[in-house]
Design a protein around this motif. Structure first.
Motif, mmCIF file in Angstrom:
data_model
loop_
_atom_site.group_PDB
_atom_site.id
_atom_site.type_symbol
_atom_site.label_atom_id
_atom_site.label_comp_id
_atom_site.label_asym_id
_atom_site.label_seq_id
_atom_site.Cartn_x
_atom_site.Cartn_y
_atom_site.Cartn_z
ATOM 1 N N LEU A 61 -0.441 -4.431 -3.164
ATOM 2 C CA LEU A 61 -1.241 -6.016 -2.571
ATOM 3 C C LEU A 61 -0.545 -7.387 -1.412
ATOM 4 C CD1 LEU A 61 -2.016 -7.082 -6.109
ATOM 5 C CD2 LEU A 61 -3.926 -6.835 -4.147
ATOM 6 N N MET A 62 1.072 -6.439 -1.618
ATOM 7 C CA MET A 62 1.848 -7.355 -0.514
ATOM 8 C C MET A 62 1.356 -6.945 0.663
ATOM 9 S SD MET A 62 2.311 -10.144 -2.359
ATOM 10 C CE MET A 62 4.066 -10.754 -1.567
ATOM 11 N N GLY A 63 1.023 -5.424 1.170
ATOM 12 C CA GLY A 63 0.873 -4.813 2.728
ATOM 13 C C GLY A 63 2.255 -3.337 3.125
ATOM 14 N N SER A 64 2.171 -2.767 1.519
ATOM 15 C CA SER A 64 2.390 -1.907 1.289
ATOM 16 C C SER A 64 1.913 -0.382 3.035
ATOM 17 C CB SER A 64 2.726 -1.043 0.547
ATOM 18 O OG SER A 64 1.866 -0.397 0.360
ATOM 19 N N VAL A 65 0.145 -0.471 3.004
ATOM 20 C CA VAL A 65 -0.281 -0.059 3.837
ATOM 21 C C VAL A 65 -0.286 -0.168 5.090
ATOM 22 C CG1 VAL A 65 -2.662 0.349 4.622
ATOM 23 C CG2 VAL A 65 -2.058 0.420 2.135
ATOM 24 N N SER A 66 -0.124 -1.724 5.725
ATOM 25 C CA SER A 66 1.025 -1.987 6.854
ATOM 26 C C SER A 66 2.334 -1.229 7.546
ATOM 27 C CB SER A 66 0.236 -3.808 7.140
ATOM 28 O OG SER A 66 1.218 -4.456 6.240
ATOM 29 N N ILE A 67 2.479 -1.128 5.921
ATOM 30 C CA ILE A 67 4.711 -0.632 6.598
ATOM 31 C C ILE A 67 4.666 0.770 6.503
ATOM 32 C CG2 ILE A 67 6.839 -0.613 5.076
ATOM 33 C CD1 ILE A 67 5.748 -3.650 6.041
ATOM 34 N N ILE A 68 3.773 1.722 5.753
ATOM 35 C CA ILE A 68 3.263 2.860 6.346
ATOM 36 C C ILE A 68 2.448 3.201 8.059
ATOM 37 C CG2 ILE A 68 1.912 5.097 5.264
ATOM 38 C CD1 ILE A 68 2.303 3.728 2.456
ATOM 39 N N ASP A 69 1.605 2.061 7.963
ATOM 40 C CA ASP A 69 1.138 2.452 9.346
ATOM 41 C C ASP A 69 2.071 2.627 10.622
ATOM 42 O OD1 ASP A 69 -1.117 3.195 8.007
ATOM 43 O OD2 ASP A 69 -2.078 0.954 8.605
ATOM 44 N N GLU A 70 3.050 1.077 10.452
ATOM 45 C CA GLU A 70 3.830 0.937 11.696
ATOM 46 C C GLU A 70 4.992 2.176 11.269
ATOM 47 O OE1 GLU A 70 6.092 -1.354 14.746
ATOM 48 O OE2 GLU A 70 3.711 -1.217 12.717
ATOM 49 N N LEU A 71 5.242 2.555 10.416
ATOM 50 C CA LEU A 71 6.218 3.474 10.657
ATOM 51 C C LEU A 71 6.174 5.092 10.547
ATOM 52 C CD1 LEU A 71 7.916 3.196 6.837
ATOM 53 C CD2 LEU A 71 9.260 3.072 8.718
ATOM 54 N N SER A 72 4.541 5.078 10.535
ATOM 55 C CA SER A 72 4.296 6.090 11.100
ATOM 56 C C SER A 72 4.153 6.492 12.242
ATOM 57 C CB SER A 72 2.478 6.537 10.403
ATOM 58 O OG SER A 72 2.597 6.709 9.488
ATOM 59 N N GLU A 73 3.257 4.969 13.071
ATOM 60 C CA GLU A 73 3.657 4.696 14.832
ATOM 61 C C GLU A 73 4.723 5.079 15.108
ATOM 62 O OE1 GLU A 73 2.458 1.189 17.688
ATOM 63 O OE2 GLU A 73 1.027 1.587 15.631
ATOM 64 N N ILE A 74 5.855 4.340 14.502
ATOM 65 C CA ILE A 74 7.112 4.067 15.066
ATOM 66 C C ILE A 74 7.538 5.846 15.005
ATOM 67 C CG2 ILE A 74 9.530 3.626 14.620
ATOM 68 C CD1 ILE A 74 8.266 0.782 13.206
ATOM 69 N N LEU A 75 8.012 6.013 14.326
ATOM 70 C CA LEU A 75 8.124 7.696 13.573
ATOM 71 C C LEU A 75 7.833 9.106 15.246
ATOM 72 C CD1 LEU A 75 9.140 7.325 9.885
ATOM 73 C CD2 LEU A 75 10.606 7.366 12.282
ATOM 74 N N GLY A 76 6.006 8.632 15.037
ATOM 75 C CA GLY A 76 5.093 9.635 15.041
ATOM 76 C C GLY A 76 5.057 10.751 14.295
ATOM 77 N N ILE A 77 4.911 11.126 12.906
ATOM 78 C CA ILE A 77 4.290 11.515 11.361
ATOM 79 C C ILE A 77 3.486 10.671 10.757
ATOM 80 C CG2 ILE A 77 6.480 12.908 11.645
ATOM 81 C CD1 ILE A 77 7.831 11.110 9.595
ATOM 82 N N LYS A 78 3.007 11.732 9.894
ATOM 83 C CA LYS A 78 2.579 11.268 8.769
ATOM 84 C C LYS A 78 3.365 11.070 7.534
ATOM 85 C CE LYS A 78 -1.867 12.474 10.788
ATOM 86 N NZ LYS A 78 -2.921 13.218 11.254
ATOM 87 N N GLU A 79 2.443 10.600 6.532
ATOM 88 C CA GLU A 79 3.164 10.961 4.998
ATOM 89 C C GLU A 79 3.270 12.420 4.730
ATOM 90 O OE1 GLU A 79 2.057 11.282 0.259
ATOM 91 O OE2 GLU A 79 0.746 9.623 2.501
ATOM 92 N N GLY A 80 4.762 12.902 4.219
ATOM 93 C CA GLY A 80 5.658 14.065 3.599
ATOM 94 C C GLY A 80 5.498 14.751 5.172
ATOM 95 N N GLU A 81 5.725 13.954 6.052
ATOM 96 C CA GLU A 81 6.158 15.151 6.967
ATOM 97 C C GLU A 81 7.404 14.696 7.500
ATOM 98 O OE1 GLU A 81 1.871 15.148 9.884
ATOM 99 O OE2 GLU A 81 3.312 14.176 10.983
#
Length: 159
Positions: free
Chosen positions: A81-101
């Motif tokens: 509710l507080m925005g973890s999806v945007s945090i996950i998206d940002e990390l994916s972009e910064i790191l160039g990987i998806k969840e589990g990679e």
């Protein structure tokens, strides 16, 4: 390595979690290899499948090699509710990987977990044993930049 770790503990199933943590902590790629599972099962007189089921039940254990820095993002209802999806998206972009990679250079692995137990500072993430809360995409970028320089920042639960 396994024998040294196993000798520290009595050979009872009560010590399984402690042994698994220590094996994983001593493995450079932060996981529990098949050989470790076999040796633990022999030492504790458990079947390999019993040991494997414990490892796969808990999200902090892994049977796959991971990066030097394991980034775990909480996706509990409060964090979501507080925005973890945007945090996950940002990390994916910064790191160039998806969840589990894991990044190609072996520095970072990205995991999404169901709860870190710090709802008061949602959204939150953990990098190895360091906890970060009240995250924004900008804060995440700054934290990752510090880890890329191999300088572990102090825990930042709240600012």
């Amino acid at each position: 390595m396994y024998e040294r770790i196993l000798r520290k503990y009595e050979p009872t199933a009560d010590n399984l979690l402690f042994i698994l943590h220590e094996i994983q902590d001593n493995e450079p790629k932060q996981y529990i290899p098949e050989q470790g599972i076999r040796e633990v099962s022999d030492y504790l007189d458990l079947s390999p499948s019993q040991v494997y089921s414990v490892i796969t039940f808990y999200s902090l254990y892994s049977v796959s090699p991971r990066g030097k820095y394991i980034v775990r993002v909480c996706d509990s209802p409060p964090c979501h509710l507080m925005g973890s999806v945007s945090i996950i998206d940002e990390l994916s972009e910064i790191l160039g990987i998806k969840e589990g990679e894991t990044t190609e250079n072996g520095m970072f692995s990205l995991e999404v977990v169901s709860c870190l137990g710090v709802c008061g500072v949602a959204p939150a993430m953990m990098i190895n044993k360091e906890l970060f809360g009240n995250l924004t995409p900008e804060k995440v970028r700054n934290i990752i930049d510090k880890y890329r320089q191999d300088k572990q920042p102090a825990s930042q639960v709240a600012e």
